[in-house]
Design a protein around this motif. Structure first.
Motif, PDB file in Angstrom:
ATOM      1  N   VAL A  57       0.856  -1.180   0.000  1.00  0.00           N
ATOM      2  CA  VAL A  57       0.000   0.000   0.000  1.00  0.00           C
ATOM      3  C   VAL A  57       0.894   1.233   0.000  1.00  0.00           C
ATOM      4  N   ASP A  58       0.656   2.118  -0.955  1.00  0.00           N
ATOM      5  CA  ASP A  58       1.473   3.325  -1.125  1.00  0.00           C
ATOM      6  C   ASP A  58       2.952   2.989  -1.323  1.00  0.00           C
ATOM      7  N   GLY A  59       3.235   1.759  -1.721  1.00  0.00           N
ATOM      8  CA  GLY A  59       4.608   1.359  -1.961  1.00  0.00           C
ATOM      9  C   GLY A  59       5.417   1.094  -0.719  1.00  0.00           C
ATOM     10  N   VAL A  60       4.795   1.150   0.485  1.00  0.00           N
ATOM     11  CA  VAL A  60       5.570   1.021   1.727  1.00  0.00           C
ATOM     12  C   VAL A  60       5.002   0.001   2.706  1.00  0.00           C
ATOM     13  N   LEU A  61       3.703  -0.234   2.673  1.00  0.00           N
ATOM     14  CA  LEU A  61       3.065  -1.082   3.682  1.00  0.00           C
ATOM     15  C   LEU A  61       2.698  -2.433   3.089  1.00  0.00           C
ATOM     16  N   HIS A  68      -2.934 -14.804   3.121  1.00  0.00           N
ATOM     17  CA  HIS A  68      -1.635 -14.535   2.509  1.00  0.00           C
ATOM     18  C   HIS A  68      -0.838 -13.572   3.377  1.00  0.00           C
ATOM     19  N   VAL A  69       0.460 -13.511   3.109  1.00  0.00           N
ATOM     20  CA  VAL A  69       1.350 -12.531   3.710  1.00  0.00           C
ATOM     21  C   VAL A  69       2.120 -11.839   2.599  1.00  0.00           C
ATOM     22  N   ALA A  70       2.310 -10.537   2.721  1.00  0.00           N
ATOM     23  CA  ALA A  70       3.199  -9.786   1.832  1.00  0.00           C
ATOM     24  C   ALA A  70       4.472  -9.455   2.600  1.00  0.00           C
ATOM     25  N   MET A  71       5.610  -9.581   1.936  1.00  0.00           N
ATOM     26  CA  MET A  71       6.903  -9.301   2.545  1.00  0.00           C
ATOM     27  C   MET A  71       7.470  -7.998   2.011  1.00  0.00           C
ATOM     28  N   LEU A  72       8.115  -7.234   2.897  1.00  0.00           N
ATOM     29  CA  LEU A  72       8.967  -6.149   2.456  1.00  0.00           C
ATOM     30  C   LEU A  72      10.274  -6.737   1.928  1.00  0.00           C
ATOM     31  N   THR A  73      11.134  -5.894   1.385  1.00  0.00           N
ATOM     32  CA  THR A  73      12.434  -6.358   0.898  1.00  0.00           C
ATOM     33  C   THR A  73      13.583  -5.597   1.561  1.00  0.00           C
ATOM     34  N   GLY A  74      13.267  -4.728   2.494  1.00  0.00           N
ATOM     35  CA  GLY A  74      14.252  -3.981   3.257  1.00  0.00           C
ATOM     36  C   GLY A  74      13.583  -3.467   4.516  1.00  0.00           C
ATOM     37  N   TYR A  75      14.199  -2.506   5.158  1.00  0.00           N
ATOM     38  CA  TYR A  75      13.610  -1.946   6.364  1.00  0.00           C
ATOM     39  C   TYR A  75      12.285  -1.255   6.058  1.00  0.00           C
ATOM     40  N   VAL A  76      11.411  -1.195   7.058  1.00  0.00           N
ATOM     41  CA  VAL A  76      10.122  -0.541   6.904  1.00  0.00           C
ATOM     42  C   VAL A  76      10.330   0.942   6.632  1.00  0.00           C
ATOM     43  N   ASP A  77       9.515   1.498   5.741  1.00  0.00           N
ATOM     44  CA  ASP A  77       9.642   2.891   5.367  1.00  0.00           C
ATOM     45  C   ASP A  77       9.141   3.794   6.499  1.00  0.00           C
ATOM     46  N   PRO A  78       9.831   4.897   6.777  1.00  0.00           N
ATOM     47  CA  PRO A  78       9.401   5.787   7.862  1.00  0.00           C
ATOM     48  C   PRO A  78       8.015   6.390   7.669  1.00  0.00           C
ATOM     49  N   ASN A  87      10.464  -1.394  14.010  1.00  0.00           N
ATOM     50  CA  ASN A  87      11.916  -1.224  14.123  1.00  0.00           C
ATOM     51  C   ASN A  87      12.546  -1.235  12.739  1.00  0.00           C
ATOM     52  N   GLN A  88      13.818  -0.908  12.692  1.00  0.00           N
ATOM     53  CA  GLN A  88      14.572  -0.981  11.452  1.00  0.00           C
ATOM     54  C   GLN A  88      15.782  -1.884  11.645  1.00  0.00           C
ATOM     55  N   ASP A  89      15.504  -3.087  12.123  1.00  0.00           N
ATOM     56  CA  ASP A  89      16.525  -4.119  12.283  1.00  0.00           C
ATOM     57  C   ASP A  89      16.167  -5.365  11.483  1.00  0.00           C
ATOM     58  N   VAL A  90      14.914  -5.462  11.084  1.00  0.00           N
ATOM     59  CA  VAL A  90      14.426  -6.668  10.419  1.00  0.00           C
ATOM     60  C   VAL A  90      13.672  -6.279   9.152  1.00  0.00           C
ATOM     61  N   VAL A  91      13.499  -7.275   8.289  1.00  0.00           N
ATOM     62  CA  VAL A  91      12.570  -7.157   7.172  1.00  0.00           C
ATOM     63  C   VAL A  91      11.252  -7.761   7.642  1.00  0.00           C
ATOM     64  N   TYR A  92      10.206  -6.963   7.583  1.00  0.00           N
ATOM     65  CA  TYR A  92       8.896  -7.399   8.034  1.00  0.00           C
ATOM     66  C   TYR A  92       8.091  -8.027   6.896  1.00  0.00           C
ATOM     67  N   GLY A  93       7.210  -8.920   7.283  1.00  0.00           N
ATOM     68  CA  GLY A  93       6.087  -9.325   6.461  1.00  0.00           C
ATOM     69  C   GLY A  93       4.856  -9.293   7.339  1.00  0.00           C
ATOM     70  N   PHE A  94       3.672  -9.204   6.711  1.00  0.00           N
ATOM     71  CA  PHE A  94       2.474  -9.250   7.537  1.00  0.00           C
ATOM     72  C   PHE A  94       1.277  -9.678   6.713  1.00  0.00           C
ATOM     73  N   GLY A  95       0.338 -10.321   7.411  1.00  0.00           N
ATOM     74  CA  GLY A  95      -0.910 -10.741   6.810  1.00  0.00           C
ATOM     75  C   GLY A  95      -1.815 -11.354   7.862  1.00  0.00           C
ATOM     76  N   TYR A  96      -3.022 -11.714   7.438  1.00  0.00           N
ATOM     77  CA  TYR A  96      -4.019 -12.293   8.343  1.00  0.00           C
ATOM     78  C   TYR A  96      -4.612 -13.557   7.736  1.00  0.00           C
ATOM     79  N   GLY A  97      -5.020 -14.447   8.618  1.00  0.00           N
ATOM     80  CA  GLY A  97      -5.740 -15.633   8.210  1.00  0.00           C
ATOM     81  C   GLY A  97      -7.090 -15.715   8.903  1.00  0.00           C
ATOM     82  N   ALA A  98      -7.979 -16.510   8.309  1.00  0.00           N
ATOM     83  CA  ALA A  98      -9.252 -16.896   8.926  1.00  0.00           C
ATOM     84  C   ALA A  98      -9.238 -18.421   8.922  1.00  0.00           C
ATOM     85  N   VAL A  99      -8.557 -19.000   9.898  1.00  0.00           N
ATOM     86  CA  VAL A  99      -8.084 -20.376   9.771  1.00  0.00           C
ATOM     87  C   VAL A  99      -9.101 -21.437  10.172  1.00  0.00           C
TER      88      VAL A  99
END
Length: 459
Positions: A57-61, A68-78, A87-99
């Motif tokens: 979303v907006d190229g950053v989120l 599903h989960v979407a992954m970033l490819t570097g640190y999270v954008d400010p 934080n800016q120590d990890v590459v984040y991914g995030f998503g939700y399930g309805a399991v």
């Protein structure tokens, strides 16, 4: 057993009991604090459901459809405002399930000795997984199912994890240092970190080039995190929440009381109005102050605060709500310890117009088997822009310099420090700011309290 008998069995109010608006208001305040993080989670999941496919979303989120989960490819954008206090120590991914409806498959690559963790949260933001380097998790396919799912486990599944609720939030984190070389080295691993619904599982390995995913418009330009809970509609949403989030053992009477209030509100307009008014009042008087880190956890020497039971709340509704308000989706204690600071060693508000230092004595940097960092935030718990684009220092920072005796001093201020100290400079904005020290995979000294962060002194 009839309805009246069931209510009595649960320790609740028998149906039809008269409930005055004054009592409803009292009860509603407690319920609002209890349910705030859960309603928050359902609203966040609904926001992801709008994504047509995994992307940004907006190229950053990172955002992805349910399952599903979407992954970033570097640190999270400010600039992102979906969740405070990243934080800016990890590459984040995030998503939700309805399991309950459709379990999810987590494809884990071989990360080698690189630190990683895949946190899975239920609707209470309680972490129920143990997936990561520190747990010895190997590559494979991990199936996450809901409490009511009773389907067939396909071949090739390494392990089945059962969520306490049908809502699951999924947050992979992969360590990244601040060098261009490591940024390139991590990309093939990220491309193999794929989470997808069981209904789409073929058994074949998947790869996604996360650098080429689509971008979606979002338009969120607010200064702080967007509002996820509306007190005006909270009690309208609560019945559906209770149906989808079963009580913890010991919460049965609480659920019975909540349903009694909802039943009374359905038939008595003055009770409904009292509950709604109580929610609005509680949002302002109770929830809003929990945004400040001084209200979260245990107070330590030097002004630091630390919550001891993050992502393992149990019946600690206070800390659960404080964390959901200030920095939702944290790791459980053995994965990460968090130390928060808003005031210096003399109990004065941290201010970028002043100069500060924090010194770790020889051999006393945070004791971790993973990594550590000191991150600076603005008062809204987001990064404060600076010319260096530097928002944290720690294990990832290979250019930091140590003194001859082995001590490490970090300089926290708005103006550049003296020559030779720039590598240890954490730029601060003008005005108020705050600090968070993270210790990933903490050693026993952090767990037993024998190590705590040193004070931050105004120079």
């Amino acid at each position: 057993m009839g309805a009246t008998g069931a209510a009595r069995e649960a320790g609740g109010v028998p149906p039809g009991t008269v409930m005055t608006p004054e009592f409803a208001r009292l009860l509603a305040r407690d319920i609002y604090v209890w349910g705030w993080p859960i309603v928050n989670a359902f609203h966040r999941r609904a926001s992801f459901a709008a994504a047509p496919e995994p992307g940004l979303v907006d190229g950053v989120l990172p955002a992805a459809p349910i399952g599903h989960v979407a992954m970033l490819t570097g640190y999270v954008d400010p600039s992102q405002r979906w969740v405070a206090h990243p934080n800016q120590d990890v590459v984040y991914g995030f998503g939700y399930g309805a399991v309950d409806d459709d379990p999810v498959v987590i494809q884990v690559p071989d990360f080698g000795d690189r630190y990683w963790v895949c946190a899975l949260y239920d609707a209470r933001s309680e972490e129920f997984s143990r997936l990561g380097l520190q747990y010895g998790t190997g590559p494979g396919n991990y199936l996450v199912v809901g409490p009511r799912w009773d389907g067939e486990v396909p071949d090739g599944i390494t392990e089945v994890l059962r969520s306490p609720t049908e809502l699951v939030a999924m947050g992979p984190r992969v360590f990244l240092d601040d060098t261009p070389e490591d940024l390139e080295a991590v990309q093939p691993l990220l491309n193999q970190m794929v989470i997808h619904p069981l209904s789409a599982h073929t058994g074949s390995p998947r790869t996604v080039d996360w650098r080429k995913v689509p971008h979606f418009p979002g338009g969120d330009t607010s200064a702080g995190e967007r509002q996820w809970v509306d007190p005006e509609t909270f009690f309208d949403e609560l019945p559906g929440i209770l149906d989808r989030v079963p009580p913890l053992p010991g919460e049965e009477s609480r659920y019975a009381m909540m349903r009694a209030l909802l039943a009374a509100a359905d038939s008595e307009p003055d009770v409904a109005a009292a509950a709604r008014e109580a929610a609005v009042e509680t949002e302002a008087a109770v929830i809003a102050p929990l945004f400040h880190f001084r209200t979260n956890g245990t107070r330590l020497d030097g002004g630091w605060n630390t919550p001891l039971n993050v992502a393992r709340w149990g019946f600690d509704y206070l800390t659960r709500t404080a964390t959901a308000k200030s920095n939702m989706y944290v790791n459980q204690p053995e994965e990460t310890r968090y130390f928060f600071l808003e005031y210096d060693s003399q109990d004065r508000r941290l201010d970028g117009d002043k100069r500060y230092t924090i010194t770790f004595p020889p051999g006393q940097v945070p004791p971790v088997d993973g990594f550590w960092s000191l991150t600076l935030y603005n008062p809204e718990h987001f990064f404060a822009p600076n010319e260096l684009g530097r928002y944290s220092l720690g294990t990832k920072s290979g250019s930091m310099t140590y003194a001859a005796d082995g001590s490490l001093t970090l300089h926290i201020q708005h103006e550049p420090p003296a020559e030779g100290q720039q590598a240890n400079w954490l730029p601060a904005p003008r005005g108020a700011f705050e600090l968070t020290l993270r210790a990933y995979w903490p050693k026993s000294g952090i767990a037993d309290g024998s190590w705590t962060p040193p004070p931050v002194h105004q120079v």
